[in-house]
Design a protein around this motif. Structure first.
Motif, PDB file in Angstrom:
ATOM      1  N   UNK A 162       0.120 -30.242 -33.472  1.00  0.00           N
ATOM      2  CA  UNK A 162       1.221 -29.713 -34.269  1.00  0.00           C
ATOM      3  C   UNK A 162       2.099 -30.854 -34.772  1.00  0.00           C
ATOM      4  N   UNK A 163       2.909 -30.557 -35.791  1.00  0.00           N
ATOM      5  CA  UNK A 163       3.925 -31.504 -36.216  1.00  0.00           C
ATOM      6  C   UNK A 163       4.961 -31.677 -35.109  1.00  0.00           C
ATOM      7  N   UNK A 164       5.570 -32.864 -34.998  1.00  0.00           N
ATOM      8  CA  UNK A 164       6.657 -33.035 -34.024  1.00  0.00           C
ATOM      9  C   UNK A 164       7.723 -31.962 -34.185  1.00  0.00           C
ATOM     10  N   UNK A 165       8.213 -31.474 -33.050  1.00  0.00           N
ATOM     11  CA  UNK A 165       9.230 -30.426 -32.938  1.00  0.00           C
ATOM     12  C   UNK A 165       8.670 -29.011 -33.126  1.00  0.00           C
ATOM     13  N   UNK A 166       7.370 -28.881 -33.438  1.00  0.00           N
ATOM     14  CA  UNK A 166       6.752 -27.556 -33.476  1.00  0.00           C
ATOM     15  C   UNK A 166       6.162 -27.172 -32.120  1.00  0.00           C
ATOM     16  N   UNK A 167       6.186 -28.103 -31.165  1.00  0.00           N
ATOM     17  CA  UNK A 167       5.752 -27.837 -29.807  1.00  0.00           C
ATOM     18  C   UNK A 167       6.917 -28.015 -28.846  1.00  0.00           C
ATOM     19  N   UNK A 168       6.639 -28.543 -27.656  1.00  0.00           N
ATOM     20  CA  UNK A 168       7.696 -28.630 -26.646  1.00  0.00           C
ATOM     21  C   UNK A 168       7.913 -30.057 -26.147  1.00  0.00           C
ATOM     22  N   UNK A 208      13.465 -38.218 -25.941  1.00  0.00           N
ATOM     23  CA  UNK A 208      13.068 -39.088 -24.837  1.00  0.00           C
ATOM     24  C   UNK A 208      12.030 -40.105 -25.295  1.00  0.00           C
ATOM     25  N   UNK A 209      11.047 -39.642 -26.099  1.00  0.00           N
ATOM     26  CA  UNK A 209      10.022 -40.544 -26.622  1.00  0.00           C
ATOM     27  C   UNK A 209      10.660 -41.627 -27.490  1.00  0.00           C
ATOM     28  N   UNK A 210      11.551 -41.225 -28.395  1.00  0.00           N
ATOM     29  CA  UNK A 210      12.202 -42.185 -29.293  1.00  0.00           C
ATOM     30  C   UNK A 210      13.017 -43.200 -28.504  1.00  0.00           C
ATOM     31  N   UNK A 211      13.688 -42.734 -27.454  1.00  0.00           N
ATOM     32  CA  UNK A 211      14.498 -43.641 -26.640  1.00  0.00           C
ATOM     33  C   UNK A 211      13.629 -44.730 -26.006  1.00  0.00           C
ATOM     34  N   UNK A 212      12.478 -44.322 -25.486  1.00  0.00           N
ATOM     35  CA  UNK A 212      11.600 -45.305 -24.852  1.00  0.00           C
ATOM     36  C   UNK A 212      11.004 -46.257 -25.889  1.00  0.00           C
ATOM     37  N   UNK A 244       6.314 -39.067 -20.721  1.00  0.00           N
ATOM     38  CA  UNK A 244       6.067 -39.979 -21.827  1.00  0.00           C
ATOM     39  C   UNK A 244       6.921 -41.231 -21.754  1.00  0.00           C
ATOM     40  N   UNK A 245       8.132 -41.098 -21.269  1.00  0.00           N
ATOM     41  CA  UNK A 245       8.996 -42.273 -21.118  1.00  0.00           C
ATOM     42  C   UNK A 245       8.340 -43.291 -20.193  1.00  0.00           C
ATOM     43  N   UNK A 286      18.841 -46.235 -45.419  1.00  0.00           N
ATOM     44  CA  UNK A 286      19.506 -44.977 -45.103  1.00  0.00           C
ATOM     45  C   UNK A 286      18.932 -43.839 -45.930  1.00  0.00           C
ATOM     46  N   UNK A 287      18.598 -44.119 -47.183  1.00  0.00           N
ATOM     47  CA  UNK A 287      18.111 -43.064 -48.082  1.00  0.00           C
ATOM     48  C   UNK A 287      16.621 -42.797 -47.906  1.00  0.00           C
ATOM     49  N   UNK A 288      15.841 -43.833 -47.645  1.00  0.00           N
ATOM     50  CA  UNK A 288      14.377 -43.699 -47.669  1.00  0.00           C
ATOM     51  C   UNK A 288      13.686 -44.181 -46.404  1.00  0.00           C
ATOM     52  N   UNK A 289      14.464 -44.610 -45.408  1.00  0.00           N
ATOM     53  CA  UNK A 289      13.847 -45.181 -44.209  1.00  0.00           C
ATOM     54  C   UNK A 289      13.058 -44.141 -43.419  1.00  0.00           C
ATOM     55  N   UNK A 290      12.215 -44.616 -42.536  1.00  0.00           N
ATOM     56  CA  UNK A 290      11.419 -43.748 -41.673  1.00  0.00           C
ATOM     57  C   UNK A 290      12.163 -43.620 -40.350  1.00  0.00           C
ATOM     58  N   UNK A 291      12.465 -42.403 -39.936  1.00  0.00           N
ATOM     59  CA  UNK A 291      13.314 -42.181 -38.785  1.00  0.00           C
ATOM     60  C   UNK A 291      12.505 -41.947 -37.530  1.00  0.00           C
ATOM     61  N   UNK A 292      13.032 -42.440 -36.390  1.00  0.00           N
ATOM     62  CA  UNK A 292      12.428 -42.127 -35.092  1.00  0.00           C
ATOM     63  C   UNK A 292      12.812 -40.709 -34.716  1.00  0.00           C
TER      64      UNK A 292
END
Length: 300
Positions: free
Chosen positions: A237-243, A248-252, A210-211, A294-300
């Motif tokens: 699936x939702x992110x982190x429910x698979x493999x 790595x995706x967020x970094x790219x 993916x990178x 910080x409180x409500x932002x959307x996180x990578x």
């Protein structure tokens, strides 16, 4: 980046008569942005008159969805276009071609600027895995679609596909299952408003890094479909429910967004833990807004 979910989240419960309930339910779940799934109301199996979108009452039906979304503070950010064999030669396909313009008109009414399209296989090309024939056919079709979209101020994002594995171990070949094929197609189309949608789950299923895929797509990348799987099935699936390696995706993606900011003489800035913001060159971020992110932002 705006986190959204598709209105087909409630499929197969989702039906035309439940469109307002779908918006309310997803809003109650916390979603403030939705991806309007036109596929549910206009696809290969749709019959004229079977839902409001295929009748003369369609504008009122779309208008009601926009009104409900506005009332709830919900925005639509993109749409999934109709899925059908673009290259069939029959009356039903001709009608579906007409429905593609209706989808674009509906997108304008809903405040959507990007429609996701699938590439399709040219007639007789699947058995031979004829990439050249597929490229020619899709370039011709998507250029016409891009011209039409341009009239409405819309962009088309062509999605990477997957080749399904059958129970006997054979593969159902499809065009544009790998990044190089999709880049080749979009570059051949050569239109500013026809670019790429990365379906992360599809790319992962097909064994792509993916990178490297995000790096190859580069500035062509204008939309994302984010979901996870086990690389054996297209599970959505939702992110982190698979493999998938989401770090790595967020970094790219952050690298990619940094390049976008630099090209526009802007900047990408880390304003809090796991929180980044891109700003034009003339804008700075400070004070209460950083606390809000910080409180409500959307996180990578």
């Amino acid at each position: 980046m705006r986190l959204s979910t598709s209105t087909n989240m409630l499929y197969p419960v989702q039906r035309a008569e439940h469109s307002l309930d779908t918006i309310r339910t997803l809003g109650a779940a916390g979603f403030q942005v939705l991806d309007w799934c036109a596929t549910a109301f206009s696809n290969q199996d749709t019959v004229r008159g079977e839902n409001p979108f295929t009748t003369s009452e369609w504008q009122g039906w779309i208008g009601a969805q926009r009104n409900e979304a506005d009332k709830l503070g919900i925005a639509f950010n993109q749409a999934h276009g109709s899925m059908y064999d673009y290259f069939a030669q029959d009356d039903h396909t001709a009608w579906l071609h007409q429905m593609t313009e209706r989808i674009m008109q509906a997108c304008v009414m809903l405040g959507i600027d990007t429609i996701i399209y699938h590439p399709y296989e040219a007639p007789g090309s699947r058995e031979l895995q004829n990439i050249d024939a597929c490229r020619r056919a899709n370039v011709e079709y998507l250029r016409r679609a891009g011209d039409m979209a341009g009239k409405y101020g819309l962009r088309i994002a062509v999605e990477n596909m997957l080749s399904n594995r059958r129970m006997d171990g054979s593969v159902y070949w499809r065009y544009c299952t790998h990044a190089e094929e999709l880049v080749d197609l979009v570059d051949a189309i050569d239109m500013e408003n026809v670019q790429i949608c990365l379906d992360v789950g599809h790319a992962h299923y097909m064994g792509e890094n993916l990178y490297n895929t995000i790096k190859l797509y580069g500035k062509r990348l204008i939309a994302l479909h984010i979901h996870d799987n086990n690389r054996m099935d297209d599970l959505h699936l939702l992110p982190f429910d698979g493999i998938i390696d989401w770090q790595d995706v967020a970094r790219r993606l952050i690298d990619f967004l940094s390049g976008v900011a630099y090209a526009g003489e802007g900047k990408i800035k880390k304003v809090a833990a796991n929180t980044y913001i891109i700003t034009p060159y003339s804008v700075d971020i400070m004070g209460d807004l950083i606390d809000e992110l910080e409180n409500n932002g959307l996180y990578f």
